[in-house]
Write a protein that holds these residues in place. Structure first.
Motif, PDB file in Angstrom:
ATOM      1  N   LEU A   1       8.721   1.218  23.573  1.00  0.00           N
ATOM      2  CA  LEU A   1       9.785   2.182  23.856  1.00  0.00           C
ATOM      3  C   LEU A   1       9.581   3.441  23.039  1.00  0.00           C
ATOM      4  N   SER A   2      10.082   4.552  23.583  1.00  0.00           N
ATOM      5  CA  SER A   2      10.003   5.820  22.875  1.00  0.00           C
ATOM      6  C   SER A   2      11.322   6.107  22.176  1.00  0.00           C
ATOM      7  N   GLY A   3      11.275   6.965  21.187  1.00  0.00           N
ATOM      8  CA  GLY A   3      12.486   7.343  20.472  1.00  0.00           C
ATOM      9  C   GLY A   3      12.997   8.688  20.945  1.00  0.00           C
ATOM     10  N   GLY A   4      13.811   9.325  20.099  1.00  0.00           N
ATOM     11  CA  GLY A   4      14.405  10.605  20.464  1.00  0.00           C
ATOM     12  C   GLY A   4      15.544  10.407  21.456  1.00  0.00           C
ATOM     13  N   SER A   5      15.868  11.483  22.171  1.00  0.00           N
ATOM     14  CA  SER A   5      17.032  11.444  23.077  1.00  0.00           C
ATOM     15  C   SER A   5      16.644  11.326  24.558  1.00  0.00           C
ATOM     16  N   THR A   6      15.426  11.754  24.893  1.00  0.00           N
ATOM     17  CA  THR A   6      15.037  11.734  26.320  1.00  0.00           C
ATOM     18  C   THR A   6      15.186  10.355  26.969  1.00  0.00           C
ATOM     19  N   PRO A   7      14.848   9.263  26.271  1.00  0.00           N
ATOM     20  CA  PRO A   7      14.915   7.959  26.940  1.00  0.00           C
ATOM     21  C   PRO A   7      16.327   7.494  27.311  1.00  0.00           C
TER      22      PRO A   7
ATOM     23  N   GLY B   1       7.379   2.787  19.651  1.00  0.00           N
ATOM     24  CA  GLY B   1       6.290   3.719  19.358  1.00  0.00           C
ATOM     25  C   GLY B   1       6.422   4.342  17.993  1.00  0.00           C
ATOM     26  N   ASP B   2       7.653   4.503  17.543  1.00  0.00           N
ATOM     27  CA  ASP B   2       7.859   5.048  16.199  1.00  0.00           C
ATOM     28  C   ASP B   2       9.303   4.823  15.772  1.00  0.00           C
ATOM     29  N   GLU B   3       9.546   5.076  14.494  1.00  0.00           N
ATOM     30  CA  GLU B   3      10.897   4.891  13.967  1.00  0.00           C
ATOM     31  C   GLU B   3      11.101   5.847  12.805  1.00  0.00           C
ATOM     32  N   ARG B   4      12.330   6.238  12.628  1.00  0.00           N
ATOM     33  CA  ARG B   4      12.685   6.999  11.434  1.00  0.00           C
ATOM     34  C   ARG B   4      12.976   5.961  10.357  1.00  0.00           C
ATOM     35  N   CYS B   5      12.628   6.269   9.100  1.00  0.00           N
ATOM     36  CA  CYS B   5      12.844   5.288   8.013  1.00  0.00           C
ATOM     37  C   CYS B   5      14.294   5.329   7.533  1.00  0.00           C
TER      38      CYS B   5
ATOM     39  N   LEU C   1       6.422   7.490  26.090  1.00  0.00           N
ATOM     40  CA  LEU C   1       6.284   8.490  25.032  1.00  0.00           C
ATOM     41  C   LEU C   1       7.074   9.743  25.377  1.00  0.00           C
ATOM     42  N   GLY C   2       7.542  10.421  24.333  1.00  0.00           N
ATOM     43  CA  GLY C   2       8.152  11.735  24.514  1.00  0.00           C
ATOM     44  C   GLY C   2       7.214  12.780  23.935  1.00  0.00           C
ATOM     45  N   VAL C   3       7.664  14.019  23.974  1.00  0.00           N
ATOM     46  CA  VAL C   3       6.879  15.148  23.448  1.00  0.00           C
ATOM     47  C   VAL C   3       7.803  16.030  22.622  1.00  0.00           C
ATOM     48  N   GLY C   4       7.362  16.391  21.436  1.00  0.00           N
ATOM     49  CA  GLY C   4       8.137  17.350  20.646  1.00  0.00           C
ATOM     50  C   GLY C   4       7.741  18.773  21.007  1.00  0.00           C
TER      51      GLY C   4
ATOM     52  N   ASP D   1      10.630  10.742   6.636  1.00  0.00           N
ATOM     53  CA  ASP D   1       9.871   9.487   6.498  1.00  0.00           C
ATOM     54  C   ASP D   1       9.911   8.742   7.832  1.00  0.00           C
ATOM     55  N   ARG D   2       8.725   8.455   8.355  1.00  0.00           N
ATOM     56  CA  ARG D   2       8.639   7.855   9.690  1.00  0.00           C
ATOM     57  C   ARG D   2       7.609   6.730   9.699  1.00  0.00           C
ATOM     58  N   LEU D   3       7.730   5.877  10.710  1.00  0.00           N
ATOM     59  CA  LEU D   3       6.698   4.884  11.030  1.00  0.00           C
ATOM     60  C   LEU D   3       6.178   5.236  12.408  1.00  0.00           C
TER      61      LEU D   3
ATOM     62  N   GLY E   1       4.382  19.526  20.132  1.00  0.00           N
ATOM     63  CA  GLY E   1       3.316  18.724  20.735  1.00  0.00           C
ATOM     64  C   GLY E   1       3.151  17.345  20.118  1.00  0.00           C
ATOM     65  N   HIS E   2       4.031  16.974  19.202  1.00  0.00           N
ATOM     66  CA  HIS E   2       3.916  15.606  18.648  1.00  0.00           C
ATOM     67  C   HIS E   2       4.343  14.585  19.684  1.00  0.00           C
ATOM     68  N   THR E   3       3.865  13.370  19.481  1.00  0.00           N
ATOM     69  CA  THR E   3       4.326  12.240  20.275  1.00  0.00           C
ATOM     70  C   THR E   3       4.402  11.023  19.358  1.00  0.00           C
ATOM     71  N   ALA E   4       5.299  10.105  19.651  1.00  0.00           N
ATOM     72  CA  ALA E   4       5.684   9.104  18.649  1.00  0.00           C
ATOM     73  C   ALA E   4       5.967   9.900  17.374  1.00  0.00           C
ATOM     74  N   SER E   5       5.378   9.499  16.241  1.00  0.00           N
ATOM     75  CA  SER E   5       5.497  10.373  15.064  1.00  0.00           C
ATOM     76  C   SER E   5       4.115  10.830  14.626  1.00  0.00           C
TER      77      SER E   5
ATOM     78  N   SER F   1      18.412   6.351  13.966  1.00  0.00           N
ATOM     79  CA  SER F   1      17.507   5.222  14.234  1.00  0.00           C
ATOM     80  C   SER F   1      17.133   5.131  15.710  1.00  0.00           C
ATOM     81  N   ASN F   2      15.834   5.086  15.983  1.00  0.00           N
ATOM     82  CA  ASN F   2      15.374   4.895  17.375  1.00  0.00           C
ATOM     83  C   ASN F   2      15.739   3.501  17.876  1.00  0.00           C
ATOM     84  N   TYR F   3      15.660   2.514  16.959  1.00  0.00           N
ATOM     85  CA  TYR F   3      16.077   1.159  17.358  1.00  0.00           C
ATOM     86  C   TYR F   3      17.570   1.182  17.710  1.00  0.00           C
TER      87      TYR F   3
ATOM     88  N   ALA G   1      12.260  23.895  25.861  1.00  0.00           N
ATOM     89  CA  ALA G   1      11.687  23.879  24.502  1.00  0.00           C
ATOM     90  C   ALA G   1      10.322  23.205  24.482  1.00  0.00           C
ATOM     91  N   LYS G   2      10.076  22.329  25.475  1.00  0.00           N
ATOM     92  CA  LYS G   2       8.801  21.577  25.495  1.00  0.00           C
ATOM     93  C   LYS G   2       7.722  22.315  26.288  1.00  0.00           C
ATOM     94  N   ARG G   3       8.088  23.413  26.940  1.00  0.00           N
ATOM     95  CA  ARG G   3       7.212  24.044  27.930  1.00  0.00           C
ATOM     96  C   ARG G   3       5.850  24.409  27.359  1.00  0.00           C
TER      97      ARG G   3
HETATM   98  C1  6PG Z   1      11.180  10.429  17.729  1.00  0.00           C
HETATM   99  C2  6PG Z   1      10.333  10.227  18.947  1.00  0.00           C
HETATM  100  C3  6PG Z   1       9.608  11.483  19.267  1.00  0.00           C
HETATM  101  C4  6PG Z   1      10.297  12.032  20.495  1.00  0.00           C
HETATM  102  C5  6PG Z   1      10.053  13.499  20.650  1.00  0.00           C
HETATM  103  C6  6PG Z   1      10.965  14.044  21.764  1.00  0.00           C
HETATM  104  O1  6PG Z   1      11.288   9.513  16.918  1.00  0.00           O
HETATM  105  O2  6PG Z   1      11.775  11.518  17.662  1.00  0.00           O
HETATM  106  O3  6PG Z   1       9.692   9.139  19.117  1.00  0.00           O
HETATM  107  O4  6PG Z   1       8.246  11.378  19.483  1.00  0.00           O
HETATM  108  O5  6PG Z   1       9.846  11.324  21.642  1.00  0.00           O
HETATM  109  O6  6PG Z   1      10.376  14.134  19.426  1.00  0.00           O
HETATM  110  O7  6PG Z   1      12.285  13.850  21.336  1.00  0.00           O
HETATM  111  P1  6PG Z   1      13.513  14.166  22.322  1.00  0.00           P
HETATM  112  O8  6PG Z   1      13.435  13.157  23.422  1.00  0.00           O
HETATM  113  O9  6PG Z   1      14.737  13.984  21.456  1.00  0.00           O
HETATM  114  O10 6PG Z   1      13.322  15.582  22.810  1.00  0.00           O
END
Ligand code: 6PG
Length: 251
Positions: free
Chosen positions: A48-54, A79-83, A152-155, A190-192, A158-162, A91-93, A213-215
């Protein structure tokens, strides 16, 4: 200047009118991947991906109904987590628990949580051991895929996961999980994160990106600019990017 790699296995790109229709398509693709994995191997492993998109995707999966998908045969990794602890708003979880896990019958023992409450280095080592134990349990050998689907998401950078631009984790060749420091604008820092090596163990990768913002990051990544970490992720069999018009630069 990062290399612009010639990409023979270019990802499939699908542009949707808005985030809602993107989430509907993403849910259909997740459902198809789950069903195909269970039909072929008796189980499915999703990252699973984190952030808000999912969030919208999770809501669509829940709306399908608890019995619609083979949740009992599914393992959920991250895919990643905030510590931070699981009840922390960052928390992504915690986001996945509230929007998905609490509403579908995935066995608790099948949810592989990154322990954000532990010291980052310790949590990274423990998660690596957890993933390797899962691979052993499922008899996945070194040239098999461990994840049937990695979301996966995209920051905006251009980051993905962390996996952040210029980060030391980008050069990791052995570990599957590392503790990293996000740039200051991405607190908590701090991230995993799964490494590229772990993400390369995905049969299919589905990248979701919405919003203007991702364009720029999306355009650079899809041109093959590997200064964008997300540009470097490929599923073994399939890589698909789902974009809304704003992230695709169409509006
Ligand atoms: C996280 C994510 C990160 C996320 C992108 C997009 O922990 O933030 O895993 O890689 O997918 O930052 O985040 P949004 O979906 O909030 O735009």
């Amino acid at each position: 200047m990062a290399a612009i790699h010639d990409d023979t296995d270019a990802p499939e790109i699908v542009v949707h009118a808005d985030a809602e229709s993107l989430a509907e398509d993403a849910a259909a693709r997740v459902a198809a991947a789950m069903r195909a994995a269970v039909a072929a191997r008796g189980r499915c492993v999703l990252a699973l991906s984190g952030g808000s998109t999912p969030r919208l995707l999770h809501a669509r999966l829940v709306a399908m109904g608890a019995d619609a998908l083979p949740w009992a045969q599914t393992f959920l990794a991250f895919g990643d987590e905030r510590c931070v602890p699981p009840d922390d708003p960052a928390s992504n979880y915690g986001m996945a628990r509230d929007t998905l896990l609490a509403h579908v019958p995935v066995p608790e023992t099948h949810v592989l949580r990154m322990e954000g409450e532990r010291s980052p280095a310790d949590a990274a080592e423990r998660y690596e051991a957890t993933l390797r134990a899962l691979a052993t349990r499922l008899e996945v050998d070194d040239d098999d895929a461990l994840f049937d689907l990695a979301l996966l998401g995209v920051g905006a950078d251009g980051h993905t996961a962390s996996l952040f631009p210029g980060g030391a984790a980008l050069d990791e060749r052995t570990r599957w999980v590392l503790d990293v420091q996000a740039p200051p604008e991405y607190a908590p820092r701090d991230r995993l994160t799964l490494t590229f090596g772990a993400l390369a163990r995905a049969r299919e990768v589905l990248v979701l990106a919405t919003g203007a913002a991702k364009r720029d990051a999306v355009a650079r990544a899809l041109r093959g600019d590997d200064a964008m970490p997300v540009a470097r992720v490929r599923g073994r069999e399939r890589t698909t990017w789902l974009l809304d018009r704003a992230a695709a630069g169409d509006s």
